[in-house]
Design a protein around this motif. Structure first.
Motif, mmCIF file in Angstrom:
data_model
loop_
_atom_site.group_PDB
_atom_site.id
_atom_site.type_symbol
_atom_site.label_atom_id
_atom_site.label_comp_id
_atom_site.label_asym_id
_atom_site.label_seq_id
_atom_site.Cartn_x
_atom_site.Cartn_y
_atom_site.Cartn_z
ATOM 1 N N GLN A 181 0.833 -1.203 0.000
ATOM 2 C CA GLN A 181 0.000 0.000 0.000
ATOM 3 C C GLN A 181 0.871 1.257 0.000
ATOM 4 O O GLN A 181 0.586 2.223 -0.721
ATOM 5 C CB GLN A 181 -0.917 0.003 1.232
ATOM 6 C CG GLN A 181 -2.135 0.909 1.108
ATOM 7 C CD GLN A 181 -3.183 0.361 0.163
ATOM 8 O OE1 GLN A 181 -3.204 -0.841 -0.102
ATOM 9 N NE2 GLN A 181 -4.036 1.222 -0.355
ATOM 10 N N ALA A 185 1.207 3.981 -2.957
ATOM 11 C CA ALA A 185 0.904 5.388 -2.669
ATOM 12 C C ALA A 185 2.036 6.294 -3.133
ATOM 13 O O ALA A 185 1.787 7.364 -3.724
ATOM 14 C CB ALA A 185 0.650 5.573 -1.175
ATOM 15 N N THR A 188 2.012 6.468 -6.906
ATOM 16 C CA THR A 188 0.922 7.345 -7.349
ATOM 17 C C THR A 188 1.287 8.807 -7.142
ATOM 18 O O THR A 188 1.002 9.662 -7.990
ATOM 19 C CB THR A 188 -0.375 7.013 -6.578
ATOM 20 O OG1 THR A 188 -0.697 5.639 -6.778
ATOM 21 C CG2 THR A 188 -1.523 7.880 -7.054
ATOM 22 N N ARG A 322 -0.644 13.444 1.332
ATOM 23 C CA ARG A 322 -1.747 12.498 1.116
ATOM 24 C C ARG A 322 -1.217 11.079 0.942
ATOM 25 O O ARG A 322 -1.796 10.121 1.484
ATOM 26 C CB ARG A 322 -2.545 12.927 -0.121
ATOM 27 C CG ARG A 322 -3.554 11.878 -0.546
ATOM 28 C CD ARG A 322 -4.395 12.307 -1.717
ATOM 29 N NE ARG A 322 -5.188 11.170 -2.174
ATOM 30 C CZ ARG A 322 -6.226 11.254 -2.991
ATOM 31 N NH1 ARG A 322 -6.612 12.427 -3.458
ATOM 32 N NH2 ARG A 322 -6.888 10.178 -3.363
ATOM 33 N N ALA A 323 -0.110 10.928 0.202
ATOM 34 C CA ALA A 323 0.442 9.589 -0.025
ATOM 35 C C ALA A 323 0.908 8.950 1.272
ATOM 36 O O ALA A 323 0.665 7.762 1.514
ATOM 37 C CB ALA A 323 1.600 9.668 -1.019
ATOM 38 N N ASP A 327 -3.240 7.704 1.544
ATOM 39 C CA ASP A 327 -3.267 6.650 0.520
ATOM 40 C C ASP A 327 -2.572 5.372 0.977
ATOM 41 O O ASP A 327 -2.879 4.284 0.472
ATOM 42 C CB ASP A 327 -2.618 7.166 -0.765
ATOM 43 C CG ASP A 327 -3.447 8.265 -1.414
ATOM 44 O OD1 ASP A 327 -4.616 8.420 -1.029
ATOM 45 O OD2 ASP A 327 -2.921 8.980 -2.286
ATOM 46 N N SER A 328 -1.608 5.491 1.907
ATOM 47 C CA SER A 328 -0.898 4.301 2.386
ATOM 48 C C SER A 328 -1.688 3.527 3.439
ATOM 49 O O SER A 328 -1.268 2.441 3.840
ATOM 50 C CB SER A 328 0.463 4.706 2.973
ATOM 51 O OG SER A 328 0.287 5.603 4.056
ATOM 52 N N LYS A 333 -10.167 5.162 3.191
ATOM 53 C CA LYS A 333 -10.808 5.463 1.910
ATOM 54 C C LYS A 333 -11.787 6.625 2.011
ATOM 55 O O LYS A 333 -11.941 7.407 1.082
ATOM 56 C CB LYS A 333 -11.521 4.217 1.366
ATOM 57 C CG LYS A 333 -10.569 3.102 0.961
ATOM 58 C CD LYS A 333 -11.304 1.989 0.259
ATOM 59 C CE LYS A 333 -10.335 0.892 -0.181
ATOM 60 N NZ LYS A 333 -9.334 1.391 -1.139
ATOM 61 N N GLN A 336 -9.847 9.728 1.724
ATOM 62 C CA GLN A 336 -9.490 9.969 0.334
ATOM 63 C C GLN A 336 -10.621 10.665 -0.404
ATOM 64 O O GLN A 336 -10.399 11.629 -1.153
ATOM 65 C CB GLN A 336 -9.163 8.645 -0.363
ATOM 66 C CG GLN A 336 -7.922 7.947 0.148
ATOM 67 C CD GLN A 336 -7.690 6.615 -0.543
ATOM 68 O OE1 GLN A 336 -8.385 6.262 -1.500
ATOM 69 N NE2 GLN A 336 -6.713 5.858 -0.061
#
Length: 351
Positions: A181, A185, A188, A322-323, A327-328, A333, A336
């Motif tokens: 994850q 992230a 991304t 955010r990552a 996101d990790s 969710k 997000q």
């Protein structure tokens, strides 16, 4: 006796307190943190060049040298243009002192004819003191000197990151099994940052060229400086257009009068609306993944933490945050969706 769950309110308060402490800590070392983030973003921007050279089986030293030289040449070019143009601006402004004083007199007469009190006129004239404008130019030159002093640190960081880039890529790839994850992230983040920078740079260059052409046709001095300013301001969300427009519009007012200023404002608005509102969204799309509100909050927060450089790096910094924090985490969710302004798929909208 079973352990009582920690109240969610307490968790939120502790998280907010930790974030505030971290932001103030980063602010205290902004002179170091800013160049580090800028170097990281620039390395991410030119990473496709290194990837292309790796596919072509180029030597490792070439994979490091070519992206490094590209970034350094771009930085040196922009700093050189800004330094020369800002010096020309500082020497040009004193020539407009008479026009500025006449403009204030005309504004005073117009305001008096429309019933504005002398006290308000006095405050307005103090606010538009020509000495303040010259002081602003001097501070701009001081900022450029600061950039030049930090350029050595940025170049050293760029070289170090470019040297470590191949190894870092292999380490991230090897971590896909243990921390999938987090690796996803970060990948991304790099992809979104690179796409944001490429698209913003292309459209920033288009804006800059069109602005320079418009200013040249209207005989506004120093069109190259204002074109570079438009390119840099294109990376600043929400208020970048106003930052790019204000100085040339003011100079147009002093040099050619109200009509020239109006034409400059109209030209900037038309160019910005066509490129930023109609064309740019089709290419950038949802690449950033931040809602309008979060973008504006990011601008405020990172400008407070890192100063002007934070305004330019607001989007990449927010994507990195955010990552790492959202996101990790597989259980985040709903956060997000809150940050991106989009509800998760398969869930009904609450009305």
């Amino acid at each position: 006796m079973r352990d009582q769950p920690v109240p969610r309110t307490l968790v939120i308060l502790v998280g907010v307190a930790a974030a505030v402490i971290a932001l103030f800590g980063i602010r205290e070392v902004a002179s170091i943190a800013g160049p580090v983030v800028l170097a990281l973003v620039l390395v991410i921007a030119v990473s496709p060049v290194r990837g292309w050279l790796a596919v072509k089986n180029a030597p490792v030293w070439l994979q490091v040298a070519v992206p490094f030289l590209i970034v350094v040449l771009v930085l040196l070019g922009m700093v050189g243009i800004l330094t020369i143009s800002a010096t020309q601006l500082a020497s040009l402004l004193p020539a407009y002192t008479t026009e500025f004083q006449q403009l204030l007199v005309d504004a005073q007469q117009w305001a008096a004819a429309h019933g504005v009190s002398d006290e308000m006129l006095g405050k307005g004239m103090q606010a538009f003191d020509p000495g303040k404008i010259l002081g602003l130019v001097q501070s701009l030159l001081g900022s450029l000197i600061g950039v030049l002093s930090a350029l050595f640190l940025i170049v050293v960081l760029l070289l170090a990151m470019c040297l470590d880039a191949p190894v870092t890529a292999k380490i991230l790839t090897s971590g896909e099994h243990s921390r999938p994850q987090l690796v996803k992230a970060l990948a991304t983040f790099a992809h979104k940052t690179r796409r944001y920078l490429i698209v913003s740079t292309v459209f920033g260059l288009i804006n800059a060229v069109l602005d320079m052409v418009a200013l040249s046709l209207l005989d506004v001095p120093l069109p190259l400086l204002w074109g570079v300013l438009a390119l840099i301001a294109n990376y600043i969300p929400n208020i970048g257009f106003v930052i790019a427009l204000s100085p040339p519009a003011m100079l147009a007012l002093l040099d050619g009068g109200v009509q020239t200023m109006v034409l400059v404002i109209a030209a900037y608005i038309v160019i910005n609306v066509v490129t930023q509102s109609f064309i740019l969204p089709k290419f950038l799309g949802d690449a950033v993944g931040l809602s309008t509100t979060m973008t504006f909050i990011s601008l405020i927060v990172w400008t407070f933490v890192l100063g002007p450089l934070g305004a330019i790096l607001a989007i990449p910094l927010s994507l990195l945050t955010r990552a790492l924090l959202i996101d990790s985490d597989p259980n985040a969710k709903w956060v997000q969706a809150l940050v991106s302004g989009k509800r998760p798929r398969g869930e009904r909208q609450i009305s």
